[in-house]
Structure formats: C-alpha cells, structure tokens
Design an enzyme around this catalytic site. Structure first.
Site, PDB file in Angstrom:
ATOM      1  CG  ASP A  67      15.570  16.619  62.278  1.00 19.03           C
ATOM      2  OD1 ASP A  67      15.043  17.221  61.583  1.00 19.03           O
ATOM      3  OD2 ASP A  67      14.210  15.317  62.302  1.00 19.03           O
ATOM      4  CG  HIS A 101      12.228  11.029  63.875  1.00 15.47           C
ATOM      5  ND1 HIS A 101      11.079  11.719  63.332  1.00 15.47           N
ATOM      6  CD2 HIS A 101      12.947  12.476  63.875  1.00 15.47           C
ATOM      7  CE1 HIS A 101      10.649  12.415  62.985  1.00 15.47           C
ATOM      8  NE2 HIS A 101      11.983  13.504  63.241  1.00 15.47           N
ATOM      9  CG  ASP A 141      15.113  19.064  58.662  1.00 22.77           C
ATOM     10  OD1 ASP A 141      15.604  19.206  59.218  1.00 22.77           O
ATOM     11  OD2 ASP A 141      13.878  19.687  58.466  1.00 22.77           O
ATOM     12  CG  HIS A 186      12.219  21.590  62.305  1.00 26.76           C
ATOM     13  ND1 HIS A 186      13.235  20.839  63.630  1.00 26.76           N
ATOM     14  CD2 HIS A 186      13.402  20.439  61.519  1.00 26.76           C
ATOM     15  CE1 HIS A 186      13.509  19.613  62.798  1.00 26.76           C
ATOM     16  NE2 HIS A 186      13.019  20.202  61.575  1.00 26.76           N
ATOM     17  CD  GLU A 233       9.904  19.395  60.033  1.00 25.14           C
ATOM     18  OE1 GLU A 233       9.317  18.501  58.619  1.00 25.14           O
ATOM     19  OE2 GLU A 233       9.858  18.936  61.375  1.00 25.14           O
ATOM     20  CG  ASP A 269       9.846  21.508  66.103  1.00 26.95           C
ATOM     21  OD1 ASP A 269      10.923  21.856  65.612  1.00 26.95           O
ATOM     22  OD2 ASP A 269       9.610  20.759  66.057  1.00 26.95           O
TER      23      ASP A 269
HETATM   24  N1  BES Z   1      14.303  16.196  58.801  1.00 22.16           N
HETATM   25  C1  BES Z   1      13.042  15.482  58.622  1.00 22.16           C
HETATM   26  C2  BES Z   1      12.303  14.936  57.680  1.00 22.16           C
HETATM   27  C3  BES Z   1      13.262  14.515  56.438  1.00 22.16           C
HETATM   28  C4  BES Z   1      14.378  14.113  56.844  1.00 22.16           C
HETATM   29  C5  BES Z   1      13.281  14.850  55.047  1.00 22.16           C
HETATM   30  C6  BES Z   1      15.002  12.837  56.299  1.00 22.16           C
HETATM   31  C7  BES Z   1      14.145  13.675  54.380  1.00 22.16           C
HETATM   32  C8  BES Z   1      14.575  13.124  54.796  1.00 22.16           C
HETATM   33  C9  BES Z   1      11.586  16.062  59.400  1.00 22.16           C
HETATM   34  O1  BES Z   1      12.408  17.076  60.739  1.00 22.16           O
HETATM   35  C10 BES Z   1      10.224  15.181  59.647  1.00 22.16           C
HETATM   36  O2  BES Z   1      11.089  14.378  61.035  1.00 22.16           O
HETATM   37  N2  BES Z   1       9.711  15.321  59.541  1.00 22.16           N
HETATM   38  C11 BES Z   1       7.993  15.067  59.365  1.00 22.16           C
HETATM   39  C12 BES Z   1       6.904  15.834  59.707  1.00 22.16           C
HETATM   40  C13 BES Z   1       5.680  15.540  59.890  1.00 22.16           C
HETATM   41  C14 BES Z   1       6.272  15.580  61.211  1.00 22.16           C
HETATM   42  C15 BES Z   1       4.818  16.620  59.600  1.00 22.16           C
HETATM   43  C16 BES Z   1       8.448  13.617  59.643  1.00 22.16           C
HETATM   44  O3  BES Z   1       9.023  13.311  58.233  1.00 22.16           O
HETATM   45  O4  BES Z   1       7.512  12.724  59.793  1.00 22.16           O
HETATM   46 ZN    ZN Z   2      14.180  17.773  60.683  1.00 22.13          ZN
END
Ligand code: BES
Ligand code: ZN
Length: 456
Positions: A118, A426, A179, A85, A152, A87
């Site tokens: 990320d 984040h 990711d 992604h 995403e 974004d």
């Molecule tokens: N890259 C992350 C997910 C992640 C990070 C998985 C570290 C495992 C280890 C992804 O971009 C993310 O933050 N996803 C969101 C999804 C949601 C907005 C639907 C999440 O998990 O909060």
């Molecule tokens: Zn991500």
C-alpha cells in the site's frame, strides 16, 4: 506481447531491486518531519516514469507534490489514466516490526516494508510493465497518463483542485488503480465498489487545569467521563449507529448482489484467525461481507485524556479528545453525515465543558456497473497473469480519487488489486508477496493489450 513477457521474466530481480530503492524512502505524508523525504520520493517516481518512457514532471501542490507523466501514442487509441500514491502510513508502533519498516527484506516469499503493498509495490507494477512494452516494442498499445500523488493516506485534500484545473490534460477513457486487494489467497478480484469516509475529532475542555478529584470531583463535569459517554453513544449493543438520520439515505443491497456475495467462498474461522479476533460483531441481519462492504459504520479511532501513566492519580482532568471516522455507503452524503454527527454529539455535551468539532478529509462511496467492456478486458488480463478468472467484489476501504474521477473527469475506474487484505497494510510488518508483485506486473502488461481492443 511474447517478447514483452519474456523480457519481464528476465528482469524480475532488477524490478525487485528498484522496488527496494522506492521502499527505502520513508514517505510518511502525515508527519511533517518527513517533508524532505516526500520530495525525494516524488523525484524517485519521476525518474521511474522517465525510465519507463513517459514524459514526466513533478507538480507542486499546497501539500505534497503530484508526479504526472504521459505517453500519447495515437489519438485513435483508448487513453488510460493510471493513479497510485507514493505516500505511506506512519510506521508506528515501531517496536512491533521484525525488521525496520524502511529497510525492506524478503522473508518467506514476502517483501516486508511500510508501503510494500500500500501502495508502492502495486504502483511499481504498472511502471515496470510500461517500461517493458516501450523498451521491447518501441510503443504502447494504448495512450497512458500516469498520476501518482503523495497525499492519499491523509485524504487527498489537494487532488480535486489539480483535477479541476487539468481536465483537458487528464482526459481519458478509463482509469486504472492498483490499491486494493485480491479476494483471497490465489483468488484475483476486480473491485467495483468502495466505501466513502468522513473523519472528525471532538475536543472537550473543562476546568483550566487538572483538579483534585476529592476536593472538586462531583461539582464540575469531567471531560474524560463525558468523552467516554459521547463515544459510547455512537453505536448500540447490536452494532447499529445511533446518530439520528444516519441510515436515511443508505441504498440497501439488492437481492441479486446479496446472493452474489453469499456465493463467494468465505470462512468465518479463517477470517477471525487472520485478524486475531475471537468473534464477529456487527449490525444484526447482515453477513460479515455485507457489514464490511456495504454497511456504514462509526468508529472511534482513538481517545486521549487524563492520567494514563503508572499507578493511580486522583484528578478531574482538564481536557479529553477523540478521533472518529464513519465509513459511508452509496447514497450517504459526507457533509450531511458530518453535520448529523456534530449535532448528535454537541447535544450531549454536559454544561461547563467547551465542545470543539474539527473535521478532516471526506469522500463519497461509489459503486460501478461490473458489466462493462473495460471490466471484461481487465478480467482477461487477470486471468492471463494469475491463471484464474477474477471474482467481482466490493471493499470497505476508501480511495478518495475514485469518486473525484467520476465527478470531475466523468470516468469510471478499474480497481485491480494485486495485494491481499492479510498483507498487514497500515499495521506493523506490512508486506507484499513476491509472486503477487511479479504476477501484478504480468497482469499489467496484458492489461494494456486487452484495453486497446475495447470498442467504445
Ligand atoms: N489502499 C487503501 C484502501 C484499500 C485497501 C481499499 C484495501 C480496499 C482494500 C488506501 O490507501 C487507504 O488506506 N485509504 C484510506 C483513505 C483515507 C485516509 C481517506 C482508508 O481507507 O482509510
Ligand atoms: Zn493505498
């Protein structure tokens, strides 16, 4: 292969310069103020795909555009679908960044910028390895399809539609996503399970305006008191979620997997130090890794309501709201959980308040069999690049597309993360280790070769 690896060594600085260009585009999907930047970022991804030797296009959706590219060498070779992604999460709170989030800078061997790990830095590793293969050998060892989306971080709401409308075009033997994270410093990992998620917002409205709390307090329900009570009722003092039926469909961890988790190196002290917390807290009877990877949760993400400025103010506020998310584990159905959550909260709403329940994105959890030929091939690639065999882990975060790939395209995903959970994804000061970036590119270059050798 050797010429590809040599070329990559000589191109390290160029790859970094180009990644910086990618990171300078503030592609915040959640905030409509950044709409033009989303388009600009999609165009950057498009150019990178074309530079890598793919045929590519930007595909509009009802939200942010998808960038799709492919290079089909020979129908007898395996086909790999790479997802990522472009974004990023909003950069707030801005004042906590040492350098501005969209002005990438290297300090102590780390690239600091929103999206560094990320997911822009990780996505870029695959584009660079493909570019090296094509420019040095004129071909790729596998057929490649590349799907990079812009939604995403806001739940991939328009992606399933694209998958459903393009099943033939997206046909592949296996998917690859970078990711996720390594397990720890210098311990590469292959992730074979992620949690799912549901997200909702509760809004309570009482009197049509804020009221004097002396004149009216005690005679009507206070929305802020009520939202606090509702939020407080979700989890008990032992960390157990109180929504009726919440655990009904949860698939418990097998004894074998429990032992495998217990064998992973894990120090509670350094875990706490990394996140700046004083103690762990969670469901009784589960280890910290189990709580993070295979147990469901219900978290309040934020509460707003009433007066929060300086000094006191005596009111019964008119409104209050809270944002909630539940992380789900295999067995749990997102719709069932949302309904149970809404019913549980609605029942507790005091008389005289209106109760509104808004729902956002949702996706199921998943777990794959970690003993496939694809996983063995990916292990070999990670070992070659990081100098160590990967450990097999599950993670607590969510990537909605993985269960969609399984459901709509019928394929499994290799989750090969080059980042680290300590990269402040984040959070303010998100970063990506320069070494992880370069090793990720090398691992990706090995991966195509290893996947080509898998007999199906
Ligand atoms: N890259 C992350 C997910 C992640 C990070 C998985 C570290 C495992 C280890 C992804 O971009 C993310 O933050 N996803 C969101 C999804 C949601 C907005 C639907 C999440 O998990 O909060
Ligand atoms: Zn991500």
């Amino acid at each position: 292969m050797d010429t590809v690896l040599q070329h990559l060594q000589s191109q390290q600085q160029t790859a970094l310069d180009e990644l910086f260009e990618f990171l300078r585009i503030p592609s915040v999907s959640a905030d409509s103020a950044f709409l033009p930047e989303m388009q600009r970022c999609a165009e950057f991804v498009l150019r990178s795909m074309i530079d890598a030797g793919l045929t590519a296009e930007i595909i509009p959706t009802n939200g942010h555009p998808i960038v799709y590219g492919e290079r089909i060498e020979d129908s007898s070779l395996p086909t790999v679908l790479v997802y990522g992604h472009y974004d990023v999460q909003p950069p707030d709170p801005l004042e906590l960044w040492t350098t501005p989030p969209f002005e990438p800078q290297i300090r102590d061997g780390k690239i600091y910028a929103r999206g560094a790990t990320d997911d822009k830095g990780q996505v870029f590793t695959h584009l660079k390895s493909i570019q090296a293969w094509v420019s040095k050998t004129g071909r790729l060892p596998v057929n490649i399809k590349f799907l990079i989306e812009g939604e995403e971080e806001v739940g991939s709401d328009n992606l399933d539609r694209f998958l459903e409308d393009n099943t033939e075009r997206l046909k592949a033997d296996v998917a690859v996503i970078s990711d996720t994270s390594q397990y720890g410093d210098g311990i590469p990992a292959i992730t074979y399970g992620l949690r799912g998620i549901v997200a909702a917002e509760v809004r309570l409205t009482g009197p049509s305006k804020d009221l004097h709390s002396g004149v009216f307090g005690g005679s009507v329900a206070n929305p802020v008191n009520a939202i606090a009570r509702l939020c407080g009722s979700l989890v008990d003092e032992t960390g157990r979620v109180q929504i009726p039926g919440f655990y009904d469909d949860v698939i418990e961890l097998s004894e074998k997997e429990k032992q495998e988790f217990a064998r992973l190196p894990f120090s509670e002290d350094s875990f706490l130090a990394d996140i700046g917390s004083a103690a762990v807290f969670g469901e009784t009877g589960y280890s910290t890794l189990e709580r993070r990877w295979v147990r469901p949760t219900c978290d309040v993400n934020g509460i707003v309501g009433g007066y929060t400025g300086e000094g006191p103010k005596t009111i019964v506020p008119s409104k209050a709201a809270a944002k909630l998310t539940c992380r789900l584990v295999p067995g749990q159905n997102p719709k069932t959980i949302l309904t149970a959550l809404e019913t549980f909260l609605r029942k507790q709403c005091p008389p005289g308040l209106t109760f509104e329940f808004l729902t956002f994105h949702g996706c199921e959890a998943f777990v794959f069999d970690p003993n496939s030929e694809w996983i063995n091939a990916a292990s070999a690639a990670l070992q070659a690049a990081f100098g160590k065999p990967p450990v097999f882990i599950r993670e607590g975060g969510s990537i909605p597309v993985v269960s969609s790939f399984q459901r709509i395209l019928g394929i499994d995903t290799l989750l090969l993360g080059w980042g680290r959970n300590t990269d402040d994804l984040h959070s303010p000061n998100e970063h990506f280790h320069v070494d992880d970036f370069h090793n990720g590119i090398l691992a990706s270059a090995h991966l195509w070769q290893e996947l080509a050798a898998v007999r199906q």
